[in-house]
Design a protein around this motif. Structure first.
Motif, PDB file in Angstrom:
ATOM      1  N   GLU A   1     -51.466   7.456  24.034  1.00 56.86           N
ATOM      2  CA  GLU A   1     -52.899   7.156  24.091  1.00 56.86           C
ATOM      3  C   GLU A   1     -53.416   6.586  22.779  1.00 56.86           C
ATOM      4  O   GLU A   1     -54.370   5.800  22.768  1.00 56.86           O
ATOM      5  CB  GLU A   1     -53.669   8.432  24.459  1.00 56.86           C
ATOM      6  CG  GLU A   1     -53.422   8.887  25.907  1.00 56.86           C
ATOM      7  CD  GLU A   1     -53.850  10.322  26.150  1.00 56.86           C
ATOM      8  OE1 GLU A   1     -54.360  10.969  25.193  1.00 56.86           O
ATOM      9  OE2 GLU A   1     -53.659  10.815  27.280  1.00 56.86           O
TER      10      GLU A   1
ATOM     11  N   ASP B   1     -52.559  14.899  36.077  1.00 63.01           N
ATOM     12  CA  ASP B   1     -52.432  13.467  35.817  1.00 63.01           C
ATOM     13  C   ASP B   1     -51.805  12.749  37.009  1.00 63.01           C
ATOM     14  O   ASP B   1     -50.919  13.282  37.674  1.00 63.01           O
ATOM     15  CB  ASP B   1     -51.564  13.245  34.573  1.00 63.01           C
ATOM     16  CG  ASP B   1     -51.810  11.904  33.922  1.00 63.01           C
ATOM     17  OD1 ASP B   1     -52.471  11.054  34.551  1.00 63.01           O
ATOM     18  OD2 ASP B   1     -51.339  11.700  32.796  1.00 63.01           O
ATOM     19  N   THR B   2     -52.273  11.549  37.278  1.00 66.07           N
ATOM     20  CA  THR B   2     -51.705  10.728  38.360  1.00 66.07           C
ATOM     21  C   THR B   2     -51.145   9.416  37.824  1.00 66.07           C
ATOM     22  O   THR B   2     -50.701   8.578  38.598  1.00 66.07           O
ATOM     23  CB  THR B   2     -52.771  10.422  39.431  1.00 66.07           C
ATOM     24  OG1 THR B   2     -53.878   9.745  38.812  1.00 66.07           O
ATOM     25  CG2 THR B   2     -53.264  11.706  40.088  1.00 66.07           C
ATOM     26  N   HIS B   3     -51.203   9.241  36.496  1.00 62.09           N
ATOM     27  CA  HIS B   3     -50.734   7.991  35.907  1.00 62.09           C
ATOM     28  C   HIS B   3     -49.215   7.988  35.753  1.00 62.09           C
ATOM     29  O   HIS B   3     -48.579   9.028  35.680  1.00 62.09           O
ATOM     30  CB  HIS B   3     -51.391   7.777  34.536  1.00 62.09           C
ATOM     31  CG  HIS B   3     -52.872   7.594  34.597  1.00 62.09           C
ATOM     32  ND1 HIS B   3     -53.762   8.647  34.495  1.00 62.09           N
ATOM     33  CD2 HIS B   3     -53.622   6.484  34.772  1.00 62.09           C
ATOM     34  CE1 HIS B   3     -54.998   8.187  34.603  1.00 62.09           C
ATOM     35  NE2 HIS B   3     -54.941   6.878  34.767  1.00 62.09           N
TER      36      HIS B   3
ATOM     37  N   LEU C   1     -44.440   5.645  31.469  1.00 59.96           N
ATOM     38  CA  LEU C   1     -45.798   5.199  31.175  1.00 59.96           C
ATOM     39  C   LEU C   1     -45.746   4.076  30.153  1.00 59.96           C
ATOM     40  O   LEU C   1     -45.063   4.182  29.124  1.00 59.96           O
ATOM     41  CB  LEU C   1     -46.644   6.351  30.624  1.00 59.96           C
ATOM     42  CG  LEU C   1     -46.799   7.553  31.550  1.00 59.96           C
ATOM     43  CD1 LEU C   1     -46.292   8.806  30.864  1.00 59.96           C
ATOM     44  CD2 LEU C   1     -48.238   7.729  31.969  1.00 59.96           C
TER      45      LEU C   1
ATOM     46  N   ARG D   1     -45.019  14.517  33.656  1.00 56.06           N
ATOM     47  CA  ARG D   1     -46.415  14.192  33.953  1.00 56.06           C
ATOM     48  C   ARG D   1     -47.227  15.491  33.939  1.00 56.06           C
ATOM     49  O   ARG D   1     -46.830  16.494  34.517  1.00 56.06           O
ATOM     50  CB  ARG D   1     -46.537  13.509  35.307  1.00 56.06           C
ATOM     51  CG  ARG D   1     -47.967  13.146  35.666  1.00 56.06           C
ATOM     52  CD  ARG D   1     -48.032  11.955  36.596  1.00 56.06           C
ATOM     53  NE  ARG D   1     -47.309  12.108  37.846  1.00 56.06           N
ATOM     54  CZ  ARG D   1     -47.095  11.092  38.695  1.00 56.06           C
ATOM     55  NH1 ARG D   1     -47.519   9.876  38.395  1.00 56.06           N
ATOM     56  NH2 ARG D   1     -46.452  11.289  39.825  1.00 56.06           N
TER      57      ARG D   1
END
Length: 290
Positions: free
Chosen positions: A136, A151-153, A258, A147
């Motif tokens: 981030e 969180d769904t990313h 990610l 994950r």
């Protein structure tokens, strides 16, 4: 004989054990995923999966196809790169969870570096929670980590079950606090372990804390306590202890890729190539296959 598109679909299903998740990963309809698998099974003349309304599992022939699929796809990618004359370049910052220290991830990274010698790969190994924060803040271009529950990313690599593990023969007394071997905060497995124990009203104490998976494994092998760990990544010398110890279920955990903030076309292409290499070899990480 074996279409690369069908092989990629097969790998996605084998790694997620879900036709739905494989479709999401590949950006395809679920019916298309089923069709690809059917055509690959027809080409092989063997059934690769057994499935019902509740589960998907590889057959013995499916397990064998994993290695062939990886080899065929790797050769296909090398040929494509050679004849297009396209060479990846740039500095790629990759973060990997501590969970993969004792797996075959180094072999996947070695193959990537061999195929893309002009990419400067910078590896950071950290706790998943820390990697999320670093991503981030812009410190990574690609991360492979657990994950977070809310969180769904991320692109699902595979889903597994968390398990309580410890030294063979370890006994956890029901009338005494559970001795825990834990990563420090903000470790995802630490938070899950404490949450389920407190939900059960079970007393606990910290027997060992270490930011290194090797340190935790050493403590567990010494019989100091139990640790929450991914079932498919149980280190040698340790085994599940939850059932005989009466410990609560820990639930599932998801590992995802990610991507970080965009830093230019060259870095994006390198990050995508590494992501594809990790996805192609994901079953080797938690199955230990050849």
């Amino acid at each position: 004989m074996y279409e690369p598109t069908h092989l990629r679909t097969f790998l996605a299903v084998a790694q997620t054990l879900s036709f739905t998740q494989a479709a999401r990963r590949l950006g395809l309809r679920q019916s298309t995923v089923s069709q690809h698998v059917k055509r690959l099974e027809e080409a092989a003349g063997r059934r690769l999966f057994v499935r019902d309304t509740h589960r998907v599992a590889l057959t013995e022939d499916g397990e064998a196809m994993l290695g062939f699929a990886r080899t065929i796809l790797a050769a296909h990618e090398r040929a494509a790169a050679f004849f297009t004359g396209k060479r990846l370049r740039g500095r790629l910052r990759f973060g990997a969870s501590e969970d993969f220290v004792l797996t075959r991830l180094p072999e996947i990274l070695e193959a990537f570096r061999r195929d893309h010698p002009e990419v400067d790969l910078e590896l950071t190994v950290e706790l998943s929670g820390i990697l999320h924060r670093q991503l981030e803040s812009g410190r990574h271009d690609l991360v492979l980590a657990k994950r977070r529950a809310d969180d769904t990313h991320g692109e699902l690599v595979w889903r597994d079950t968390l398990s309580w593990i410890g030294a063979p023969g370890l006994r956890v007394a029901a009338d005494r606090p559970v001795p825990l071997i834990l990563f420090p905060p903000p470790a995802i497995t630490r938070a899950r372990a404490l949450e389920v124990l407190e939900g059960q009203g079970r007393a606990w104490r910290i027997a060992c804390t270490s930011g290194s998976l090797s340190g935790l494994v050493a403590a567990a092998r010494a019989g100091l306590g139990v640790m929450a760990h991914t079932r498919g990544l149980v280190p040698p010398g340790l085994e599940p202890v939850g059932t005989r110890a009466g410990l609560p279920e820990l639930g599932e955990v998801e590992f995802v890729l990610l991507h970080g903030r965009r830093r230019g076309a060259a870095v994006q292409e390198a990050a995508e190539a590494l992501a594809q290499a990790v996805l192609a070899g994901a079953d080797r990480l938690h199955r230990g296959g050849p």
